[in-house]
Design a protein around this motif. Sequence first.
Motif, PDB file in Angstrom:
ATOM      1  N   LEU A 165       7.507   6.929   2.572  1.00  0.00           N
ATOM      2  CA  LEU A 165       8.194   6.528   3.791  1.00  0.00           C
ATOM      3  C   LEU A 165       7.330   6.811   5.023  1.00  0.00           C
ATOM      4  O   LEU A 165       6.570   7.790   5.041  1.00  0.00           O
ATOM      5  CB  LEU A 165       9.523   7.265   3.920  1.00  0.00           C
ATOM      6  N   PRO A 166       7.441   5.973   6.036  1.00  0.00           N
ATOM      7  CA  PRO A 166       6.666   6.228   7.261  1.00  0.00           C
ATOM      8  C   PRO A 166       7.202   7.448   7.992  1.00  0.00           C
ATOM      9  O   PRO A 166       8.401   7.726   7.981  1.00  0.00           O
ATOM     10  CB  PRO A 166       6.890   4.946   8.084  1.00  0.00           C
ATOM     11  N   ASP A 167       6.292   8.166   8.601  1.00  0.00           N
ATOM     12  CA  ASP A 167       6.676   9.339   9.400  1.00  0.00           C
ATOM     13  C   ASP A 167       6.913   8.854  10.823  1.00  0.00           C
ATOM     14  O   ASP A 167       5.990   8.748  11.635  1.00  0.00           O
ATOM     15  CB  ASP A 167       5.564  10.395   9.355  1.00  0.00           C
ATOM     16  N   TRP A 168       8.186   8.552  11.129  1.00  0.00           N
ATOM     17  CA  TRP A 168       8.494   7.985  12.441  1.00  0.00           C
ATOM     18  C   TRP A 168       8.226   8.973  13.573  1.00  0.00           C
ATOM     19  O   TRP A 168       8.039   8.552  14.724  1.00  0.00           O
ATOM     20  CB  TRP A 168       9.963   7.557  12.475  1.00  0.00           C
ATOM     21  N   GLU A 169       8.165  10.273  13.258  1.00  0.00           N
ATOM     22  CA  GLU A 169       7.888  11.241  14.319  1.00  0.00           C
ATOM     23  C   GLU A 169       6.483  11.050  14.895  1.00  0.00           C
ATOM     24  O   GLU A 169       6.225  11.356  16.051  1.00  0.00           O
ATOM     25  CB  GLU A 169       8.056  12.659  13.787  1.00  0.00           C
ATOM     26  N   ASP A 170       5.563  10.538  14.043  1.00  0.00           N
ATOM     27  CA  ASP A 170       4.200  10.313  14.537  1.00  0.00           C
ATOM     28  C   ASP A 170       4.171   9.261  15.636  1.00  0.00           C
ATOM     29  O   ASP A 170       3.309   9.279  16.516  1.00  0.00           O
ATOM     30  CB  ASP A 170       3.289   9.885  13.380  1.00  0.00           C
ATOM     31  N   TRP A 171       5.098   8.314  15.581  1.00  0.00           N
ATOM     32  CA  TRP A 171       5.136   7.267  16.598  1.00  0.00           C
ATOM     33  C   TRP A 171       5.482   7.840  17.969  1.00  0.00           C
ATOM     34  O   TRP A 171       5.092   7.280  18.994  1.00  0.00           O
ATOM     35  CB  TRP A 171       6.158   6.198  16.215  1.00  0.00           C
ATOM     36  N   ASP A 172       6.213   8.953  17.997  1.00  0.00           N
ATOM     37  CA  ASP A 172       6.575   9.555  19.278  1.00  0.00           C
ATOM     38  C   ASP A 172       5.369  10.135  19.993  1.00  0.00           C
ATOM     39  O   ASP A 172       5.366  10.281  21.219  1.00  0.00           O
ATOM     40  CB  ASP A 172       7.632  10.651  19.063  1.00  0.00           C
ATOM     41  N   ASP A 173       4.329  10.478  19.195  1.00  0.00           N
ATOM     42  CA  ASP A 173       3.141  11.083  19.789  1.00  0.00           C
ATOM     43  C   ASP A 173       2.121  10.043  20.245  1.00  0.00           C
ATOM     44  O   ASP A 173       1.094  10.380  20.804  1.00  0.00           O
ATOM     45  CB  ASP A 173       2.476  12.027  18.767  1.00  0.00           C
ATOM     46  N   ILE A 174       2.382   8.773  19.958  1.00  0.00           N
ATOM     47  CA  ILE A 174       1.447   7.714  20.325  1.00  0.00           C
ATOM     48  C   ILE A 174       1.891   7.092  21.641  1.00  0.00           C
ATOM     49  O   ILE A 174       3.021   6.624  21.779  1.00  0.00           O
ATOM     50  CB  ILE A 174       1.385   6.636  19.228  1.00  0.00           C
ATOM     51  N   ASP A 175       1.002   7.113  22.618  1.00  0.00           N
ATOM     52  CA  ASP A 175       1.313   6.585  23.944  1.00  0.00           C
ATOM     53  C   ASP A 175       0.956   5.093  23.978  1.00  0.00           C
ATOM     54  O   ASP A 175      -0.221   4.732  24.070  1.00  0.00           O
ATOM     55  CB  ASP A 175       0.531   7.347  25.011  1.00  0.00           C
ATOM     56  N   ASP A 226       0.813  -1.219   0.000  1.00  0.00           N
ATOM     57  CA  ASP A 226       0.000   0.000   0.000  1.00  0.00           C
ATOM     58  C   ASP A 226       0.843   1.264   0.000  1.00  0.00           C
ATOM     59  O   ASP A 226       0.353   2.330  -0.391  1.00  0.00           O
ATOM     60  CB  ASP A 226      -0.936   0.006   1.213  1.00  0.00           C
ATOM     61  N   ASP A 227       2.091   1.177   0.467  1.00  0.00           N
ATOM     62  CA  ASP A 227       2.923   2.380   0.519  1.00  0.00           C
ATOM     63  C   ASP A 227       3.614   2.684  -0.803  1.00  0.00           C
ATOM     64  O   ASP A 227       4.300   3.699  -0.927  1.00  0.00           O
ATOM     65  CB  ASP A 227       3.959   2.278   1.638  1.00  0.00           C
ATOM     66  N   VAL A 228       3.428   1.827  -1.821  1.00  0.00           N
ATOM     67  CA  VAL A 228       3.979   2.093  -3.156  1.00  0.00           C
ATOM     68  C   VAL A 228       3.032   3.031  -3.892  1.00  0.00           C
ATOM     69  O   VAL A 228       1.861   2.711  -4.105  1.00  0.00           O
ATOM     70  CB  VAL A 228       4.183   0.798  -3.957  1.00  0.00           C
ATOM     71  N   ILE A 229       3.536   4.193  -4.278  1.00  0.00           N
ATOM     72  CA  ILE A 229       2.693   5.184  -4.945  1.00  0.00           C
ATOM     73  C   ILE A 229       3.007   5.309  -6.431  1.00  0.00           C
ATOM     74  O   ILE A 229       2.296   5.985  -7.161  1.00  0.00           O
ATOM     75  CB  ILE A 229       2.825   6.557  -4.263  1.00  0.00           C
ATOM     76  N   PHE A 230       4.089   4.656  -6.894  1.00  0.00           N
ATOM     77  CA  PHE A 230       4.423   4.668  -8.319  1.00  0.00           C
ATOM     78  C   PHE A 230       5.321   3.482  -8.629  1.00  0.00           C
ATOM     79  O   PHE A 230       6.198   3.141  -7.833  1.00  0.00           O
ATOM     80  CB  PHE A 230       5.140   5.969  -8.695  1.00  0.00           C
ATOM     81  N   HIS A 231       5.062   2.872  -9.777  1.00  0.00           N
ATOM     82  CA  HIS A 231       5.904   1.757 -10.217  1.00  0.00           C
ATOM     83  C   HIS A 231       5.842   1.695 -11.737  1.00  0.00           C
ATOM     84  O   HIS A 231       4.766   1.725 -12.324  1.00  0.00           O
ATOM     85  CB  HIS A 231       5.407   0.442  -9.619  1.00  0.00           C
ATOM     86  N   ASP A 232       7.012   1.602 -12.371  1.00  0.00           N
ATOM     87  CA  ASP A 232       7.039   1.532 -13.832  1.00  0.00           C
ATOM     88  C   ASP A 232       8.298   0.794 -14.271  1.00  0.00           C
ATOM     89  O   ASP A 232       9.284   0.707 -13.523  1.00  0.00           O
ATOM     90  CB  ASP A 232       7.006   2.922 -14.446  1.00  0.00           C
ATOM     91  N   VAL A 233       8.250   0.261 -15.496  1.00  0.00           N
ATOM     92  CA  VAL A 233       9.382  -0.499 -16.033  1.00  0.00           C
ATOM     93  C   VAL A 233       9.603  -0.132 -17.495  1.00  0.00           C
ATOM     94  O   VAL A 233       8.714   0.393 -18.174  1.00  0.00           O
ATOM     95  CB  VAL A 233       9.146  -2.029 -15.918  1.00  0.00           C
TER      96      VAL A 233
END
Length: 227
Positions: free
Chosen positions: A200-210, A55-62
């Motif tokens: 890419l995942p936004d790892w900063e969001d994980w800091d806000d999750i308790d 799901d995190d792939v937003i573009f793919h071409d060959v």
Amino acid sequence: MGRIFYALLLLLLVTAPALAANMPKRLSDIPIYPGAVRDPEREQLHWDYLGYLSDDVIFHDVRAYRIENTYVDDAAHFYLEFFQPALGWPDTDPYSLEPGESLGPWYDLGFWETTRIFQDQYELDTLIQDGKWIRQAFAQRPQWEEGKWLSAMSFYWEMVNDDYELLSFSLHLTDLGYDSLEKIDYKTTEIFIEMTVTELPDWEDWDDIDIDWEAIWNRDWDDDWDD
């Protein structure tokens, strides 16, 4: 003091993500070996057998091409000169890159298993591989190293753009081989280029999750123990 400075500088150059001069950012930036012809059937084959994209792939071409009357060695030298890559995979995780940083290019290569293909092979009494002919045909081919014939070479590079997306590229060169029974050395090389853009995942969001990881660990451990 000077020696320490140069030692630190050398360490920085070795460990930091590489920013190569020839690192295309789009498929259209990648040079195509002179005389290569687009191969839409090979591209369609890729799409037919692609399967699942995360799901995190937003573009793919060959892009796929064929080079007639050319051994893979020639195309390999062409792209080695262009990319100036390092041999082998880097230690850095591409998901650790920051916007504007990059990895590569790097490359790996493969060789024909001559101890196998130079042997005659039979199915019952029927010859299905003429090893003697293959040995004679390979004697006319260039050797990449003494006693080694190149079968494939792949190039890779990755970068993160300002939108925090990982751009991953690969370029594969493949020797399309021979037909020992028909006595044909195809002398044809395939180029297959792939580009994937991943959010890419936004790892900063994980800091806000308790999250009480200790409680989760204890709960899972108790469940496993009860089972």
